[in-house]
Scaffold this motif. Structure first.
Motif, PDB file in Angstrom:
ATOM      1  N   GLY A 172      96.948  32.627 -11.990  1.00  9.20           N
ATOM      2  CA  GLY A 172      98.194  33.215 -12.473  1.00  9.20           C
ATOM      3  C   GLY A 172      99.119  33.734 -11.399  1.00  9.20           C
ATOM      4  O   GLY A 172     100.220  34.189 -11.699  1.00  9.20           O
ATOM      5  N   ASN A 173      98.701  33.661 -10.127  1.00 20.50           N
ATOM      6  CA  ASN A 173      99.509  34.233  -9.055  1.00 20.50           C
ATOM      7  C   ASN A 173      99.544  33.299  -7.844  1.00 20.50           C
ATOM      8  O   ASN A 173      98.513  32.794  -7.404  1.00 20.50           O
ATOM      9  CB  ASN A 173      98.939  35.589  -8.613  1.00 20.50           C
ATOM     10  CG  ASN A 173      99.004  36.626  -9.712  1.00 20.50           C
ATOM     11  OD1 ASN A 173     100.001  37.326  -9.871  1.00 20.50           O
ATOM     12  ND2 ASN A 173      97.925  36.725 -10.485  1.00 20.50           N
TER      13      ASN A 173
ATOM     14  N   TYR B 226     104.300  34.031 -11.025  1.00 19.52           N
ATOM     15  CA  TYR B 226     103.328  34.705 -11.886  1.00 19.52           C
ATOM     16  C   TYR B 226     103.319  34.007 -13.250  1.00 19.52           C
ATOM     17  O   TYR B 226     104.369  33.854 -13.885  1.00 19.52           O
ATOM     18  CB  TYR B 226     103.686  36.182 -12.059  1.00 19.52           C
ATOM     19  CG  TYR B 226     102.879  36.869 -13.137  1.00 19.52           C
ATOM     20  CD1 TYR B 226     101.506  37.053 -12.990  1.00 19.52           C
ATOM     21  CD2 TYR B 226     103.490  37.336 -14.298  1.00 19.52           C
ATOM     22  CE1 TYR B 226     100.766  37.678 -13.978  1.00 19.52           C
ATOM     23  CE2 TYR B 226     102.756  37.969 -15.289  1.00 19.52           C
ATOM     24  CZ  TYR B 226     101.393  38.131 -15.126  1.00 19.52           C
ATOM     25  OH  TYR B 226     100.655  38.741 -16.104  1.00 19.52           O
TER      26      TYR B 226
ATOM     27  N   HIS C 187     101.947  34.152 -17.035  1.00 20.29           N
ATOM     28  CA  HIS C 187     101.408  35.104 -18.001  1.00 20.29           C
ATOM     29  C   HIS C 187     100.912  34.359 -19.242  1.00 20.29           C
ATOM     30  O   HIS C 187     101.683  33.685 -19.923  1.00 20.29           O
ATOM     31  CB  HIS C 187     102.489  36.111 -18.409  1.00 20.29           C
ATOM     32  CG  HIS C 187     102.012  37.111 -19.426  1.00 20.29           C
ATOM     33  ND1 HIS C 187     101.143  38.127 -19.117  1.00 20.29           N
ATOM     34  CD2 HIS C 187     102.281  37.238 -20.762  1.00 20.29           C
ATOM     35  CE1 HIS C 187     100.896  38.848 -20.186  1.00 20.29           C
ATOM     36  NE2 HIS C 187     101.573  38.320 -21.204  1.00 20.29           N
TER      37      HIS C 187
END
Length: 213
Positions: A108-109, A128, A130
């Motif tokens: 996610g990053n 990012y 989500h």
């Protein structure tokens, strides 16, 4: 296996088309691309490009009419047990070299950087994701001392909505795209410059069809 794709772009005042054919040759891919400039007014070399690619390692592009060659080399190393993807791009005709790196922290990053050698053009970006559906991408351009922002949202499986804003140029962009193996892909893009007095939006549409032979 041979793959082919056809892309058409429509704008209120013009239209453009492009086609690409690629062939697998062992570990390599051979690719030829052309645009409508190649066939309009009779066959010509305008818009023709050839490429050799070894996926994950390198790409060599040759622009036939400009007699310009571009090299792209890719590699991946691990930093603190995290994959760091590195890309080196050099265009001989333009004399420009680009270094690009992306550190994947987790699913996610991601942090990435892009720099044009010999200039102050450096861009830093943080990505990012989500819930696997919404992506936020703030980026900072050191040369312009300005922020850009992008938000993407997946809906209904194949549809993606994207909104962007460039603070330096005050450009607001909206995009709707759909990717389908059966029905092809399309993209509708609208943009408006908020700094202009009339704020007239610019709209264009793209369609792409992929084939396997």
């Amino acid at each position: 296996m041979m793959k082919a794709s056809f892309k058409a772009r429509y704008e209120p005042d013009k239209a453009a088309t492009a086609a690409t054919v690629s062939v697998n040759a062992g570990d390599f891919k051979l690719r030829a691309s052309l645009t409508d400039a190649t066939v309009v007014n009779g066959p010509s070399l305008n818009g023709l490009a050839l490429a050799v690619e070894k996926p994950g390692f390198f790409i060599v592009d040759y622009n036939v009419p400009k007699k310009d060659i571009r090299f792209q080399f890719m590699n991946s190393i691990r930093v603190a047990e995290k994959p760091l993807n590195l890309t080196y791009i050099h265009s001989k005709g333009e004399g420009r070299t680009i270094l690009d790196g992306a550190l994947v922290i987790d699913s996610g990053n991601k942090v990435s950087a892009n720099h044009v050698l010999g200039t102050g053009n450096t861009r830093l970006k943080y990505t990012y994701v989500h819930g696997g559906l919404t992506t936020f991408e703030p980026s900072y351009d050191l040369g312009k001392n300005a922020w850009d922002f992008a938000v993407m949202r997946k809906v209904y499986g194949d549809d993606v909505f994207r909104a962007t804003y460039q603070t330096s140029a005050k450009n607001l962009g909206l995009e709707w795209s759909r990717s389908s193996k059966q029905n092809g892909s399309f993209k509708i893009i609208a943009s408006v410059n908020l700094a202009e007095e009339q704020k007239i939006p610019k709209i264009c549409a793209e369609t792409t069809w992929d084939f396997e032979m």
